[in-house]
Structure formats: structure tokens, C-alpha cells
Design a protein around this motif. Structure first.
Motif, short mmCIF file in Angstrom:
data_model
loop_
_atom_site.label_atom_id
_atom_site.label_comp_id
_atom_site.label_asym_id
_atom_site.label_seq_id
_atom_site.Cartn_x
_atom_site.Cartn_y
_atom_site.Cartn_z
N ASP A 15 15.60 -6.17 -1.74
CA ASP A 15 14.92 -7.46 -1.57
C ASP A 15 13.92 -7.43 -0.41
O ASP A 15 13.65 -8.44 0.23
CB ASP A 15 15.94 -8.58 -1.38
CG ASP A 15 16.83 -8.38 -0.18
OD1 ASP A 15 16.86 -7.26 0.38
OD2 ASP A 15 17.50 -9.34 0.22
N ALA A 16 13.32 -6.28 -0.16
CA ALA A 16 12.39 -6.11 0.95
C ALA A 16 11.22 -7.08 0.89
O ALA A 16 10.70 -7.50 1.92
CB ALA A 16 11.87 -4.67 0.99
N GLU A 17 10.81 -7.48 -0.31
CA GLU A 17 9.67 -8.38 -0.46
C GLU A 17 9.97 -9.80 0.03
O GLU A 17 9.07 -10.62 0.14
CB GLU A 17 9.22 -8.44 -1.92
CG GLU A 17 8.65 -7.14 -2.41
CD GLU A 17 8.28 -7.19 -3.88
OE1 GLU A 17 8.24 -8.29 -4.46
OE2 GLU A 17 8.04 -6.13 -4.44
N ALA A 18 11.23 -10.09 0.34
CA ALA A 18 11.62 -11.41 0.82
C ALA A 18 11.35 -11.59 2.31
O ALA A 18 11.53 -12.68 2.84
CB ALA A 18 13.11 -11.66 0.52
N ALA A 19 10.91 -10.55 2.98
CA ALA A 19 10.61 -10.64 4.41
C ALA A 19 9.43 -11.57 4.65
O ALA A 19 8.59 -11.79 3.77
CB ALA A 19 10.30 -9.25 4.97
N GLN A 20 9.36 -12.12 5.84
CA GLN A 20 8.28 -13.04 6.19
C GLN A 20 6.96 -12.31 6.40
O GLN A 20 6.93 -11.19 6.89
CB GLN A 20 8.64 -13.81 7.46
CG GLN A 20 9.78 -14.76 7.26
CD GLN A 20 9.99 -15.64 8.48
OE1 GLN A 20 9.21 -15.65 9.41
NE2 GLN A 20 11.08 -16.38 8.48
N VAL A 21 5.89 -12.97 6.02
CA VAL A 21 4.54 -12.43 6.23
C VAL A 21 4.16 -12.62 7.69
O VAL A 21 4.27 -13.71 8.24
CB VAL A 21 3.52 -13.15 5.32
CG1 VAL A 21 2.11 -12.71 5.63
CG2 VAL A 21 3.85 -12.93 3.85
N VAL A 22 3.73 -11.53 8.33
CA VAL A 22 3.29 -11.62 9.73
C VAL A 22 1.78 -11.48 9.85
O VAL A 22 1.21 -11.85 10.88
CB VAL A 22 4.01 -10.59 10.64
CG1 VAL A 22 5.48 -10.89 10.73
CG2 VAL A 22 3.78 -9.17 10.17
N ALA A 23 1.13 -10.94 8.83
CA ALA A 23 -0.33 -10.84 8.82
C ALA A 23 -0.79 -10.96 7.38
O ALA A 23 -0.46 -10.11 6.56
CB ALA A 23 -0.80 -9.52 9.42
N ALA A 24 -1.52 -12.02 7.08
CA ALA A 24 -2.02 -12.25 5.72
C ALA A 24 -3.51 -11.95 5.66
O ALA A 24 -4.28 -12.44 6.50
CB ALA A 24 -1.74 -13.69 5.31
N HIS A 25 -3.89 -11.16 4.69
CA HIS A 25 -5.30 -10.83 4.48
C HIS A 25 -5.62 -10.95 3.00
O HIS A 25 -5.92 -9.96 2.32
CB HIS A 25 -5.61 -9.42 5.00
CG HIS A 25 -5.49 -9.32 6.47
ND1 HIS A 25 -6.52 -9.69 7.32
CD2 HIS A 25 -4.46 -8.95 7.27
CE1 HIS A 25 -6.12 -9.52 8.57
NE2 HIS A 25 -4.88 -9.08 8.57
N PRO A 26 -5.58 -12.17 2.46
CA PRO A 26 -5.82 -12.35 1.02
C PRO A 26 -7.23 -11.93 0.61
O PRO A 26 -7.44 -11.49 -0.51
CB PRO A 26 -5.61 -13.85 0.80
CG PRO A 26 -5.75 -14.47 2.15
CD PRO A 26 -5.33 -13.43 3.15
N GLU A 27 -8.19 -12.01 1.53
CA GLU A 27 -9.55 -11.60 1.20
C GLU A 27 -9.64 -10.09 0.98
O GLU A 27 -10.54 -9.59 0.32
CB GLU A 27 -10.53 -12.03 2.31
CG GLU A 27 -10.42 -11.27 3.62
CD GLU A 27 -9.24 -11.63 4.52
OE1 GLU A 27 -9.08 -10.99 5.56
OE2 GLU A 27 -8.47 -12.55 4.18
N GLN A 28 -8.68 -9.36 1.52
CA GLN A 28 -8.62 -7.90 1.34
C GLN A 28 -7.53 -7.50 0.36
O GLN A 28 -7.42 -6.33 0.00
CB GLN A 28 -8.38 -7.21 2.67
CG GLN A 28 -9.52 -7.40 3.65
CD GLN A 28 -9.23 -6.77 5.00
OE1 GLN A 28 -8.14 -6.27 5.27
NE2 GLN A 28 -10.22 -6.80 5.87
#
Length: 62
Positions: A15-28
Motif C-alpha cells: 500500500d505504498a501509494e497511500a503515503a502522503q504527497v510531499v511535493a506535487a508537480h501535476p504540470e510535469q
């Protein structure tokens, strides 16, 4: 890397994908999770030890 409570799942757990996002770069097209996993918009992942998880999008139904 995880300093909050409850702690995020480890990078090698199922379930590693359940970790919190610390840096989001949706444009990339990628996000860095608290457990140091890079998650890409195509659902592929790069683990902290360099292993690659291929994209795993659900198959389209016909």
C-alpha cells in the motif's frame, strides 16, 4: 522521511501509494510521496532504491 502520525506505509509495502504527497508537480506529471516513492500520472512508480514499477492502469472495458 515520514515524520507525521500515523506514519506512511514503507516504499516496499503493497500500500505504498497511500503515503502522503510531499511535493506535487501535476504540470510535469509526477508526485513525490512521503515514503520517497515517485508516482507518475501514467501510474508508473520509481522506488527509492531505483526499482521501477510499470504503469498499472486498469484496462478499459469494451
Amino acid at each position: 522521511m515520514c515524520t507525521h502520525t500515523p506514519t506512511c506505509p514503507a516504499a516496499d509495502s503493497s500500500d505504498a501509494e497511500a503515503a502522503q504527497v510531499v511535493a506535487a508537480h501535476p504540470e510535469q506529471g509526477w508526485n513525490l510521496l512521503c515514503n520517497a516513492v515517485l508516482v507518475f500520472e501514467d501510474t508508473g512508480e520509481l522506488l527509492p532504491d531505483g526499482r521501477i514499477i510499470a504503469p498499472h492502469r486498469p484496462l478499459a472495458t469494451v
